[in-house]
Structure formats: structure tokens, C-alpha cells
Design a protein around this motif. Structure first.
Motif, PDB file in Angstrom:
ATOM      1  N   VAL A 185      17.345   3.892   9.021  1.00 41.93           N
ATOM      2  CA  VAL A 185      16.667   3.179   7.929  1.00 41.93           C
ATOM      3  C   VAL A 185      15.503   4.009   7.404  1.00 41.93           C
ATOM      4  CG1 VAL A 185      15.241   1.163   7.373  1.00 41.93           C
ATOM      5  CG2 VAL A 185      17.358   0.872   8.644  1.00 41.93           C
ATOM      6  N   CYS A 186      14.718   4.566   8.303  1.00 40.44           N
ATOM      7  CA  CYS A 186      13.576   5.377   7.875  1.00 40.44           C
ATOM      8  C   CYS A 186      14.036   6.637   7.156  1.00 40.44           C
ATOM      9  CB  CYS A 186      12.681   5.717   9.064  1.00 40.44           C
ATOM     10  SG  CYS A 186      11.742   4.280   9.620  1.00 40.44           S
ATOM     11  N   ASP A 187      15.142   7.205   7.585  1.00 33.54           N
ATOM     12  CA  ASP A 187      15.686   8.372   6.902  1.00 33.54           C
ATOM     13  C   ASP A 187      16.178   7.996   5.503  1.00 33.54           C
ATOM     14  OD1 ASP A 187      16.498  11.163   6.848  1.00 33.54           O
ATOM     15  OD2 ASP A 187      18.562  10.396   6.951  1.00 33.54           O
ATOM     16  N   ASP A 188      16.832   6.842   5.376  1.00 30.08           N
ATOM     17  CA  ASP A 188      17.328   6.387   4.072  1.00 30.08           C
ATOM     18  C   ASP A 188      16.193   6.198   3.072  1.00 30.08           C
ATOM     19  OD1 ASP A 188      19.885   6.396   5.084  1.00 30.08           O
ATOM     20  OD2 ASP A 188      20.005   4.212   5.324  1.00 30.08           O
ATOM     21  N   TYR A 189      15.052   5.713   3.548  1.00 31.07           N
ATOM     22  CA  TYR A 189      13.909   5.483   2.672  1.00 31.07           C
ATOM     23  C   TYR A 189      12.923   6.647   2.680  1.00 31.07           C
ATOM     24  CZ  TYR A 189      15.525   0.737   2.078  1.00 31.07           C
ATOM     25  OH  TYR A 189      16.272  -0.357   1.767  1.00 31.07           O
ATOM     26  N   ARG A 190      13.332   7.758   3.285  1.00 26.77           N
ATOM     27  CA  ARG A 190      12.524   8.977   3.349  1.00 26.77           C
ATOM     28  C   ARG A 190      11.162   8.742   4.005  1.00 26.77           C
ATOM     29  NH1 ARG A 190      14.448  10.108  -2.414  1.00 26.77           N
ATOM     30  NH2 ARG A 190      16.364  11.264  -2.034  1.00 26.77           N
ATOM     31  N   LEU A 191      11.177   7.998   5.090  1.00 26.40           N
ATOM     32  CA  LEU A 191       9.965   7.770   5.881  1.00 26.40           C
ATOM     33  C   LEU A 191       9.980   8.716   7.070  1.00 26.40           C
ATOM     34  CD1 LEU A 191      10.066   3.876   5.860  1.00 26.40           C
ATOM     35  CD2 LEU A 191       8.697   5.354   4.392  1.00 26.40           C
ATOM     36  N   SER A 192       8.845   8.953   7.654  1.00 26.99           N
ATOM     37  CA  SER A 192       8.749   9.896   8.763  1.00 26.99           C
ATOM     38  C   SER A 192       9.326   9.299  10.050  1.00 26.99           C
ATOM     39  CB  SER A 192       7.290  10.293   8.998  1.00 26.99           C
ATOM     40  OG  SER A 192       6.576   9.205   9.530  1.00 26.99           O
ATOM     41  N   THR A 193       9.637  10.169  10.989  1.00 34.21           N
ATOM     42  CA  THR A 193      10.108   9.694  12.287  1.00 34.21           C
ATOM     43  C   THR A 193       8.984   8.965  13.016  1.00 34.21           C
ATOM     44  OG1 THR A 193       9.623  11.859  13.267  1.00 34.21           O
ATOM     45  CG2 THR A 193      11.881  11.455  12.572  1.00 34.21           C
ATOM     46  N   GLN A 194       7.745   9.322  12.737  1.00 34.46           N
ATOM     47  CA  GLN A 194       6.613   8.608  13.335  1.00 34.46           C
ATOM     48  C   GLN A 194       6.624   7.142  12.891  1.00 34.46           C
ATOM     49  OE1 GLN A 194       2.772  10.192  12.294  1.00 34.46           O
ATOM     50  NE2 GLN A 194       1.712   8.970  13.830  1.00 34.46           N
ATOM     51  N   THR A 195       6.983   6.895  11.650  1.00 31.70           N
ATOM     52  CA  THR A 195       7.105   5.525  11.156  1.00 31.70           C
ATOM     53  C   THR A 195       8.221   4.796  11.891  1.00 31.70           C
ATOM     54  OG1 THR A 195       6.295   6.204   8.986  1.00 31.70           O
ATOM     55  CG2 THR A 195       7.471   4.119   9.099  1.00 31.70           C
ATOM     56  N   GLN A 210      -0.019   4.086   3.191  1.00 32.01           N
ATOM     57  CA  GLN A 210      -0.630   3.118   2.285  1.00 32.01           C
ATOM     58  C   GLN A 210      -0.301   3.421   0.824  1.00 32.01           C
ATOM     59  OE1 GLN A 210      -2.416   0.319   2.845  1.00 32.01           O
ATOM     60  NE2 GLN A 210      -2.058   0.499   5.023  1.00 32.01           N
ATOM     61  N   HIS A 211      -0.185   4.677   0.466  1.00 31.14           N
ATOM     62  CA  HIS A 211       0.000   5.037  -0.937  1.00 31.14           C
ATOM     63  C   HIS A 211       1.397   4.732  -1.471  1.00 31.14           C
ATOM     64  CE1 HIS A 211       1.264   8.578   1.348  1.00 31.14           C
ATOM     65  NE2 HIS A 211       2.035   8.873   0.324  1.00 31.14           N
ATOM     66  N   ILE A 212       2.409   4.522  -0.609  1.00 35.88           N
ATOM     67  CA  ILE A 212       3.740   4.188  -1.119  1.00 35.88           C
ATOM     68  C   ILE A 212       4.104   2.729  -0.874  1.00 35.88           C
ATOM     69  CG2 ILE A 212       4.601   6.531  -0.904  1.00 35.88           C
ATOM     70  CD1 ILE A 212       6.218   5.542   1.528  1.00 35.88           C
ATOM     71  N   LEU A 213       3.164   1.932  -0.410  1.00 35.94           N
ATOM     72  CA  LEU A 213       3.446   0.530  -0.142  1.00 35.94           C
ATOM     73  C   LEU A 213       3.897  -0.200  -1.395  1.00 35.94           C
ATOM     74  CD1 LEU A 213       3.457  -1.850   1.764  1.00 35.94           C
ATOM     75  CD2 LEU A 213       1.068  -2.229   1.178  1.00 35.94           C
ATOM     76  N   HIS A 214       3.258   0.062  -2.485  1.00 38.31           N
ATOM     77  CA  HIS A 214       3.622  -0.605  -3.731  1.00 38.31           C
ATOM     78  C   HIS A 214       5.094  -0.339  -4.061  1.00 38.31           C
ATOM     79  CE1 HIS A 214       3.245  -2.188  -7.765  1.00 38.31           C
ATOM     80  NE2 HIS A 214       3.814  -1.083  -8.206  1.00 38.31           N
ATOM     81  N   PHE A 215       5.513   0.900  -3.956  1.00 37.45           N
ATOM     82  CA  PHE A 215       6.898   1.268  -4.252  1.00 37.45           C
ATOM     83  C   PHE A 215       7.865   0.609  -3.286  1.00 37.45           C
ATOM     84  CE2 PHE A 215      10.278   3.652  -5.931  1.00 37.45           C
ATOM     85  CZ  PHE A 215      11.046   4.113  -4.881  1.00 37.45           C
ATOM     86  N   LEU A 216       7.577   0.694  -2.005  1.00 32.71           N
ATOM     87  CA  LEU A 216       8.467   0.105  -1.007  1.00 32.71           C
ATOM     88  C   LEU A 216       8.517  -1.412  -1.108  1.00 32.71           C
ATOM     89  CD1 LEU A 216       7.707   2.120   2.230  1.00 32.71           C
ATOM     90  CD2 LEU A 216       9.788   2.148   0.893  1.00 32.71           C
ATOM     91  N   VAL A 221       9.819  -2.150  10.150  1.00 32.27           N
ATOM     92  CA  VAL A 221       9.798  -0.906   9.377  1.00 32.27           C
ATOM     93  C   VAL A 221       8.786  -1.031   8.239  1.00 32.27           C
ATOM     94  CG1 VAL A 221      11.127   0.577   7.826  1.00 32.27           C
ATOM     95  CG2 VAL A 221      12.136  -0.199   9.973  1.00 32.27           C
ATOM     96  N   PHE A 222       8.786  -2.168   7.564  1.00 27.87           N
ATOM     97  CA  PHE A 222       7.850  -2.381   6.465  1.00 27.87           C
ATOM     98  C   PHE A 222       6.406  -2.295   6.958  1.00 27.87           C
ATOM     99  CE2 PHE A 222       5.420  -5.231   3.674  1.00 27.87           C
ATOM    100  CZ  PHE A 222       5.642  -4.602   2.456  1.00 27.87           C
ATOM    101  N   LEU A 223       6.110  -2.947   8.087  1.00 25.04           N
ATOM    102  CA  LEU A 223       4.748  -2.910   8.634  1.00 25.04           C
ATOM    103  C   LEU A 223       4.360  -1.509   9.088  1.00 25.04           C
ATOM    104  CD1 LEU A 223       4.738  -6.246  10.637  1.00 25.04           C
ATOM    105  CD2 LEU A 223       3.528  -5.750   8.506  1.00 25.04           C
ATOM    106  N   ALA A 224       5.298  -0.802   9.707  1.00 28.44           N
ATOM    107  CA  ALA A 224       5.021   0.572  10.138  1.00 28.44           C
ATOM    108  C   ALA A 224       4.773   1.473   8.931  1.00 28.44           C
ATOM    109  CB  ALA A 224       6.173   1.106  10.976  1.00 28.44           C
ATOM    110  N   ALA A 225       5.560   1.271   7.867  1.00 22.39           N
ATOM    111  CA  ALA A 225       5.356   2.064   6.654  1.00 22.39           C
ATOM    112  C   ALA A 225       3.998   1.750   6.041  1.00 22.39           C
ATOM    113  CB  ALA A 225       6.467   1.774   5.648  1.00 22.39           C
ATOM    114  N   LYS A 226       3.611   0.483   6.081  1.00 22.40           N
ATOM    115  CA  LYS A 226       2.300   0.104   5.557  1.00 22.40           C
ATOM    116  C   LYS A 226       1.192   0.768   6.363  1.00 22.40           C
ATOM    117  CE  LYS A 226      -0.591  -3.832   4.517  1.00 22.40           C
ATOM    118  NZ  LYS A 226      -0.733  -5.273   4.469  1.00 22.40           N
ATOM    119  N   TYR A 227       1.378   0.811   7.653  1.00 21.54           N
ATOM    120  CA  TYR A 227       0.383   1.425   8.513  1.00 21.54           C
ATOM    121  C   TYR A 227       0.268   2.931   8.246  1.00 21.54           C
ATOM    122  CZ  TYR A 227      -1.971   3.002  12.737  1.00 21.54           C
ATOM    123  OH  TYR A 227      -2.833   3.584  13.610  1.00 21.54           O
ATOM    124  N   HIS A 228       1.424   3.600   8.105  1.00 23.10           N
ATOM    125  CA  HIS A 228       1.429   5.058   7.982  1.00 23.10           C
ATOM    126  C   HIS A 228       1.294   5.555   6.542  1.00 23.10           C
ATOM    127  CE1 HIS A 228       2.085   6.173  12.131  1.00 23.10           C
ATOM    128  NE2 HIS A 228       2.951   5.192  12.222  1.00 23.10           N
TER     129      HIS A 228
END
Length: 92
Positions: free
Chosen positions: A13-23, A65-71, A56-63
Motif C-alpha cells: 500500500v505504501c509503495d502504491d501511494y509512493r510513501l516511504s518504508t518508514q511510513t 505533513q506536506h502531502i496530507l491534503h493530497f492523500l 497508513v493514513f495516520l503514519a503518513a500524517k505523522y511522517h
């Protein structure tokens, strides 16, 4: 083995949305903490999917912040809304 499949699904899922492995690993951590707090209550596939995407959404928000609006508005928001309606409809 199910834990390995779950971790791989978070990575996918993180790869599909181009998020880091840390996320992805943060999302796995959130999911694990939620399931530990939940105890031995059984969980169905739809609910697990909703919880995992929320993690995943919360982890992305944590890591990221600048792409939260898009996601939140374009990708995960509508999907989470549809999944939540399905789970809530089954519960009532």
C-alpha cells in the motif's frame, strides 16, 4: 506467517501511494498496538482492511505533513469513507 503477509500488504500500500518504508513500518506498529489493545476479539477482513488503511493514513500524517491534503482528499479519504460505510452498515 500471517504477520509477514500483513507487513507485506502495508509495504505494498505504501509503495502504491509512493510513501516511504518508514511510513509502512510505522503503520504496522500502529496496527499491532491497536490489535494488542483489542485483545482476542475476532476481526473480519473488511474491518482489518479499514483499520490498516487508517493506520497508513495516520503514519503518513505523522511522517509527511506536506502531502496530507493530497492523500486525505484525493486518495484515501473517499476510499476510507466507502469502507467505513460498509463496515458500519454491517454492524447495525
Amino acid at each position: 506467517m500471517p504477520a509477514v503477509r500483513a507487513a507485506l500488504s502495508f509495504l505494498q500500500v505504501c509503495d502504491d501511494y509512493r510513501l516511504s518504508t518508514q511510513t509502512a513500518w510505522t503503520a504496522v506498529h500502529y496496527f499491532d498496538r491497536y490489535m494488542s489493545a483489542r485483545g482476542n476479539t475476532p476481526i473480519d477482513r473488511d474491518e482489518a482492511e479499514l483499520i490498516s488503511l487508517t493506520c497508513v493514513f495516520l503514519a503518513a500524517k505523522y511522517h509527511f505533513q506536506h502531502i496530507l491534503h493530497f492523500l486525505g482528499r484525493r486518495l484515501l479519504g473517499p476510499y476510507l469513507a466507502v469502507r467505513a460505510r460498509g463496515v458500519l452498515a454491517e454492524a447495525s
